[in-house]
Scaffold this active site. Sequence first.
Site, PDB file in Angstrom:
ATOM      1  N   ASP A   1       5.865  -2.056   3.669  1.00 23.52           N
ATOM      2  CA  ASP A   1       5.304  -2.614   4.893  1.00 23.52           C
ATOM      3  C   ASP A   1       4.702  -3.982   4.587  1.00 23.52           C
ATOM      4  O   ASP A   1       4.021  -4.171   3.571  1.00 23.52           O
ATOM      5  CB  ASP A   1       4.241  -1.669   5.449  1.00 23.52           C
ATOM      6  CG  ASP A   1       3.745  -2.097   6.818  1.00 23.52           C
ATOM      7  OD1 ASP A   1       4.403  -2.949   7.447  1.00 23.52           O
ATOM      8  OD2 ASP A   1       2.690  -1.599   7.256  1.00 23.52           O
TER       9      ASP A   1
ATOM     10  N   GLU B   1       1.130  -4.558   3.483  1.00 25.91           N
ATOM     11  CA  GLU B   1       0.739  -4.276   2.105  1.00 25.91           C
ATOM     12  C   GLU B   1       0.926  -5.478   1.186  1.00 25.91           C
ATOM     13  O   GLU B   1       0.544  -5.413   0.009  1.00 25.91           O
ATOM     14  CB  GLU B   1       1.555  -3.097   1.565  1.00 25.91           C
ATOM     15  CG  GLU B   1       1.307  -1.793   2.296  1.00 25.91           C
ATOM     16  CD  GLU B   1      -0.136  -1.329   2.168  1.00 25.91           C
ATOM     17  OE1 GLU B   1      -0.669  -1.358   1.043  1.00 25.91           O
ATOM     18  OE2 GLU B   1      -0.726  -0.948   3.197  1.00 25.91           O
TER      19      GLU B   1
ATOM     20  N   ASP C   1       3.318   3.281   4.676  1.00 28.45           N
ATOM     21  CA  ASP C   1       3.265   1.990   3.987  1.00 28.45           C
ATOM     22  C   ASP C   1       4.469   1.760   3.086  1.00 28.45           C
ATOM     23  O   ASP C   1       4.832   0.615   2.811  1.00 28.45           O
ATOM     24  CB  ASP C   1       1.980   1.893   3.151  1.00 28.45           C
ATOM     25  CG  ASP C   1       0.729   1.966   4.014  1.00 28.45           C
ATOM     26  OD1 ASP C   1       0.727   1.334   5.085  1.00 28.45           O
ATOM     27  OD2 ASP C   1      -0.227   2.673   3.635  1.00 28.45           O
TER      28      ASP C   1
ATOM     29  N   GLU D   1       1.805   7.018   2.389  1.00 25.78           N
ATOM     30  CA  GLU D   1       0.679   6.370   3.072  1.00 25.78           C
ATOM     31  C   GLU D   1      -0.352   6.020   2.004  1.00 25.78           C
ATOM     32  O   GLU D   1      -0.903   6.919   1.338  1.00 25.78           O
ATOM     33  CB  GLU D   1       0.071   7.305   4.114  1.00 25.78           C
ATOM     34  CG  GLU D   1      -1.130   6.736   4.848  1.00 25.78           C
ATOM     35  CD  GLU D   1      -0.776   5.631   5.828  1.00 25.78           C
ATOM     36  OE1 GLU D   1      -1.679   4.821   6.147  1.00 25.78           O
ATOM     37  OE2 GLU D   1       0.386   5.572   6.262  1.00 25.78           O
ATOM     38  N   ARG D   2      -0.596   4.735   1.808  1.00 23.95           N
ATOM     39  CA  ARG D   2      -1.508   4.287   0.754  1.00 23.95           C
ATOM     40  C   ARG D   2      -2.901   4.054   1.332  1.00 23.95           C
ATOM     41  O   ARG D   2      -3.050   3.399   2.368  1.00 23.95           O
ATOM     42  CB  ARG D   2      -0.974   3.004   0.128  1.00 23.95           C
ATOM     43  CG  ARG D   2      -1.916   2.327  -0.855  1.00 23.95           C
ATOM     44  CD  ARG D   2      -1.221   1.158  -1.516  1.00 23.95           C
ATOM     45  NE  ARG D   2      -2.150   0.332  -2.277  1.00 23.95           N
ATOM     46  CZ  ARG D   2      -2.657  -0.826  -1.863  1.00 23.95           C
ATOM     47  NH1 ARG D   2      -2.313  -1.298  -0.676  1.00 23.95           N
ATOM     48  NH2 ARG D   2      -3.496  -1.516  -2.608  1.00 23.95           N
TER      49      ARG D   2
END
Length: 590
Positions: free
Chosen positions: A308, A311, A343, A374-375
């Site tokens: 993404d 990021e 992400d 998902e970070r």
Amino acid sequence: MPNPRQECPNPLFKRWLEEWRDQAAECGRFRLQRAYERALSSLHKYPLPLGSGREARILQYFGEHICRQLDEQLEKHHCTQEDLVAPIISWSVQEDGDPPCSKGAPGSDIPVLLPVPSSTKPDQLQGQNLKKTKPASQQRARKYLPAQRSGAYAVLVALYQDSIRPHTCGYLTKPELQQAAQPLCDKSFFPAGPGSKATAWSAVSTLICKELVRKTSVPARYSLTETGLALAKELLALGKPPLLQDDDLRLPAAGTEELLVDSEGDDGQRSDHDASPAEPRPEEPRPEAFKPLFTFYPGQFDVILCVDFIETTGGPTSCKPDLVNELERNGVPFSIRKLHIGDFLWVARERHSPVAGQLQPHTAQELVLDYVVERKRMPDLCGSIVDGRFHEQKFRLQQCGISHPIYLVEDSGSVQHLSLPEETLQQAITSTQVVDGFFVKHTSDIRESAAYLTIMTRQLTKLYRDKTLLCCTKEELERGRPLQPRNDSCMLMTFAEFNEEAMKNQAQTVSEVFARQLMQISSMTGERAAAILERYQTPASLLAAYAACKTASEKEQLLSGIRCGKLRRNLGAAVSKTLAQLYCTPGPLS
């Protein structure tokens, strides 16, 4: 006063060019369609009548083949109009017996025709403007009737078949419509290969322009208008290929199309898929057996990490560019793009070799693999819990169609200065793993996170490289066909469909809005909201159930017995009472 709008001085040429353009668009012959559009534009700018196609050669974009085509059509038109000349003259005779002139009677806007001798040449009819002196019945446009097994026919019939299903939504998305219409069409609704752009899907724009199909919402939803519904019923009732009434709509042969377009100076690519009338076939229902939209065989795709763009740029974190540097240093093939959910994720991208002389590169097809990340840094996790995004994000990840969501938690920095205590954050992480079923991975910093993504990319490449990947829709996945790899093949959805379905601000149904409303309540999880929606799909149905309760205590206990979660536990009296107070209190809540 503004000047009245003047009609085109060459109505026959205009009508024929428009008909040929529409036919070319329906058959997917885009270069030919473009050539007719440019010729039409040039014709609109010319203020004088033209006597023949040869005279039109002076106009821009009128090549030799278009002019010859117009002359041939004009000759056919002259043959059909010879029997109509005498009646038209008899209707136009003045009361005083004087013969009418070719420019019309004084004070009359209707032009009148002189008798046409047998030696009249076809190139003289266009300048005399026969169309204005036709009877009203002759001026009516021929009804649009697409050929059987064509793209327009398949779209209309597919939408009609969907509209008569018992539990239809009233519309079809683009992937659903493509799959439903494909068995009804001889031409593919999907690109056949590298560099191929001509598909049966181009007929949809024609149907929208003719107000037979309605396109609404984002992502696009397609449905029939009342006129389109009537035409679809007529097509099904015919039971045989509709026949053209005359030769007006015949397109030039495939061999002349290349010469035609080349003479107009268009640099596009020619399509070899020309539509032709098919043999009569019985109507085919929507297939129940699974048929992939397309297939990737081993060795035909590469595994790519999608990152993404949030990021990598922007935000308060100064070390975001380090992620890209680490991935490049580790030799990870990645692509930065906008992801509407998650992400990081992985796609299987179609391999293709560059074609010599191809102006535009082929758009590779992509299938989303069964893993999404998902970070969360600790400050991000704390902020999402405070503003309510924490539960909503997890709920959307569970509903996105990917069965292996990963929660990547970076423990960098101190948690002493956050608005929530460390115990609360650890409890939220544990709940995400134990209750929601996410895989939770802890890393110390962004470099370790990049190392984890590198390992995941290599493992997924190894896992999928010997698999046959079958493209399907999200609806088929929801019917129970698992997404994870099994044996030597697996089913995956396209990246375009995945990203469109994951859009946060797309048009939503009442049930989806109801679910998001429930998620705003404290202690309401995604599993609890889903359990409530199974019994009450809309607020109206829930309010009706509350209205049927006789006492306030009965209302407070109405939802307490609903089973939710993997352990099938009761929703509980506390949550049930909160919902009863929210939906049954007429005034503001105290």
